[in-house]
Design a protein around this motif. Structure first.
Motif, short mmCIF file in Angstrom:
data_model
loop_
_atom_site.label_atom_id
_atom_site.label_comp_id
_atom_site.label_asym_id
_atom_site.label_seq_id
_atom_site.Cartn_x
_atom_site.Cartn_y
_atom_site.Cartn_z
N SER A 84 12.13 -11.80 -3.75
CA SER A 84 10.75 -11.42 -3.43
C SER A 84 10.71 -10.30 -2.42
O SER A 84 11.61 -10.12 -1.59
CB SER A 84 9.89 -12.58 -2.93
OG SER A 84 10.09 -12.82 -1.55
N ALA A 85 9.61 -9.54 -2.47
CA ALA A 85 9.39 -8.41 -1.57
C ALA A 85 9.37 -8.86 -0.12
O ALA A 85 9.95 -8.21 0.76
CB ALA A 85 8.08 -7.72 -1.93
N SER A 129 4.76 -0.90 -7.15
CA SER A 129 4.61 -1.99 -6.19
C SER A 129 3.60 -3.01 -6.71
O SER A 129 2.40 -2.75 -6.72
CB SER A 129 4.15 -1.44 -4.84
OG SER A 129 3.84 -2.49 -3.96
N SER A 131 3.48 -6.17 -5.41
CA SER A 131 3.37 -7.22 -4.40
C SER A 131 2.52 -6.73 -3.24
O SER A 131 2.66 -5.59 -2.78
CB SER A 131 4.75 -7.61 -3.88
OG SER A 131 4.64 -8.44 -2.74
N TYR A 132 1.67 -7.61 -2.71
CA TYR A 132 0.84 -7.24 -1.57
C TYR A 132 1.65 -7.12 -0.29
O TYR A 132 1.17 -6.56 0.70
CB TYR A 132 -0.28 -8.26 -1.39
CG TYR A 132 -1.47 -7.71 -0.64
CD1 TYR A 132 -2.36 -6.83 -1.26
CD2 TYR A 132 -1.70 -8.03 0.70
CE1 TYR A 132 -3.43 -6.31 -0.58
CE2 TYR A 132 -2.76 -7.50 1.39
CZ TYR A 132 -3.64 -6.64 0.75
OH TYR A 132 -4.69 -6.11 1.42
N CYS A 179 7.67 -3.99 -10.09
CA CYS A 179 8.07 -5.04 -9.14
C CYS A 179 7.04 -6.16 -9.16
O CYS A 179 5.90 -5.99 -8.71
CB CYS A 179 8.20 -4.46 -7.73
SG CYS A 179 9.52 -3.24 -7.60
N THR A 180 7.44 -7.30 -9.69
CA THR A 180 6.56 -8.45 -9.83
C THR A 180 6.71 -9.39 -8.63
O THR A 180 7.82 -9.53 -8.10
CB THR A 180 6.87 -9.22 -11.13
OG1 THR A 180 6.06 -10.40 -11.20
CG2 THR A 180 8.33 -9.65 -11.20
N PRO A 181 5.64 -10.06 -8.19
CA PRO A 181 5.77 -11.03 -7.10
C PRO A 181 6.19 -12.42 -7.56
O PRO A 181 6.47 -13.28 -6.74
CB PRO A 181 4.36 -11.07 -6.50
CG PRO A 181 3.47 -10.78 -7.65
CD PRO A 181 4.23 -9.82 -8.54
N SER A 182 6.23 -12.65 -8.89
CA SER A 182 6.54 -13.99 -9.40
C SER A 182 7.32 -13.89 -10.70
O SER A 182 6.93 -13.15 -11.61
CB SER A 182 5.25 -14.78 -9.64
OG SER A 182 5.51 -15.96 -10.37
N MET A 203 11.85 -7.56 -8.60
CA MET A 203 10.94 -8.00 -7.55
C MET A 203 10.96 -7.17 -6.26
O MET A 203 10.00 -7.21 -5.51
CB MET A 203 11.23 -9.46 -7.17
CG MET A 203 11.17 -10.42 -8.32
SD MET A 203 11.35 -12.15 -7.84
CE MET A 203 9.68 -12.50 -7.29
N GLU A 204 12.02 -6.42 -5.98
CA GLU A 204 12.20 -5.94 -4.61
C GLU A 204 12.34 -4.43 -4.41
O GLU A 204 12.32 -3.96 -3.28
CB GLU A 204 13.44 -6.60 -3.97
CG GLU A 204 13.39 -8.11 -3.88
CD GLU A 204 14.02 -8.80 -5.08
OE1 GLU A 204 13.92 -10.03 -5.16
OE2 GLU A 204 14.59 -8.09 -5.94
N SER A 207 9.86 -2.30 -2.27
CA SER A 207 9.97 -2.64 -0.85
C SER A 207 11.25 -2.08 -0.26
O SER A 207 11.26 -1.61 0.89
CB SER A 207 9.94 -4.16 -0.67
OG SER A 207 8.80 -4.72 -1.28
#
Length: 264
Positions: A84-85, A129, A131-132, A179-182, A203-204, A207
């Motif tokens: 995860s980010a 991006s 991911s928040y 880049c996915t958060p899940s 995912m990362e 970031s």
């Protein structure tokens, strides 16, 4: 490092102790590290680095680990982190006060287009991006938003890395990344994600490149394709040929490139 990262660390220290990299990963602030390898889930042992290098486990927990990889005159710091980010941002921030020459991210990536085979090693041309967490890193207010922004690495350095690989006989492919958060929820939103027209999903890396810019260091992400939803190549249940291709990318190309880039 940039002033923004200095401010992040100064504020972090107001609420936390000193020598964070030593406490989390066992690293010394007095050693100059030729590279810091950042790897969600991958350890140097998992990539067989202990067969060609001296690998010392400095700290190891359920999902975090700190390792020192030594070969000839090279000192490589290696952190295993969770996916995860947010995990990447937090744990790279812990290492910001170390003496580091370059950053190397390694991880697995899923294919979104059928031309990417299992075991292919890729590096982002850009990352979207999703991911928040990136907004928390880059924006002044949590109300600000940078969702679905394009994060572009240093193109000259990316091309240099591709040439390094080519001289060693490796075809490292430049590819766009979402880049996915899940992981679980990417499948229910897969058709929406595909409208961004990226080649790969992980995912990362957005970031990672934002943090690399704040570190003001050379940085590269190397990704090995582990599955492909477009071609039906599954993460679990690979054929023997697919497993052989994946093992070559992960256990041959990645370690060789890490050592070659650390030596530059």
């Amino acid at each position: 490092m940039k002033e923004k990262l200095k401010n992040i660390l100064d504020t972090f220290h107001k609420y936390n102790s000193e020598h964070m990299a030593a406490q989390a990963f066992g690293f010394s602030e007095d050693i100059v590290y030729d590279a810091l390898v950042v790897a969600p889930s991958f350890t140097p042992y998992k990539l067989g680095m202990d067969a060609m290098c001296k690998v010392t486990t400095l700290k190891e927990g359920a999902y975090l680990g700190g390792y020192l990889v030594e070969k000839d005159d090279l000192n490589i710091a290696w952190i295993k982190i969770g996916s995860s980010a947010g995990n990447l941002i937090d744990h790279l921030a812990l290492c910001a006060e170390l003496l580091i020459k370059k950053l190397i991210f390694i991880g697995a990536v899923g294919g979104l287009k059928p031309e990417f085979r299992l075991g292919d090693v890729c590096t982002p041309s850009y990352s979207i991006s999703g991911s928040y967490a990136d907004a928390y890193l880059m924006k002044e207010s949590v109300h600000d938003n940078m969702l679905f922004s394009k994060v572009v690495p240093d193109a000259k350095y990316v091309d240099h890395i591709i040439q390094v690989g080519k001289k060693k006989g490796y075809d490292i492919r430049k590819a766009s990344v979402f880049c996915t958060p899940s992981i679980a929820l990417e499948y229910t939103h897969l058709e929406e994600i595909k409208t961004f027209d990226t080649d790969l999903i992980e995912m990362e890396t957005s970031s990672f490149y934002l943090m690399t810019d704040l570190f003001e260091l050379p940085g590269i992400a190397l990704l090995v394709v582990s599955d492909n939803s477009a071609s039906g190549a599954a993460l679990v249940g690979r054929t023997p040929e697919q497993q052989q291709q994946y093992d070559f990318g992960r256990n041959v190309i990645l370690p060789d490139m890490i050592l070659s880039l650390s030596a530059e």
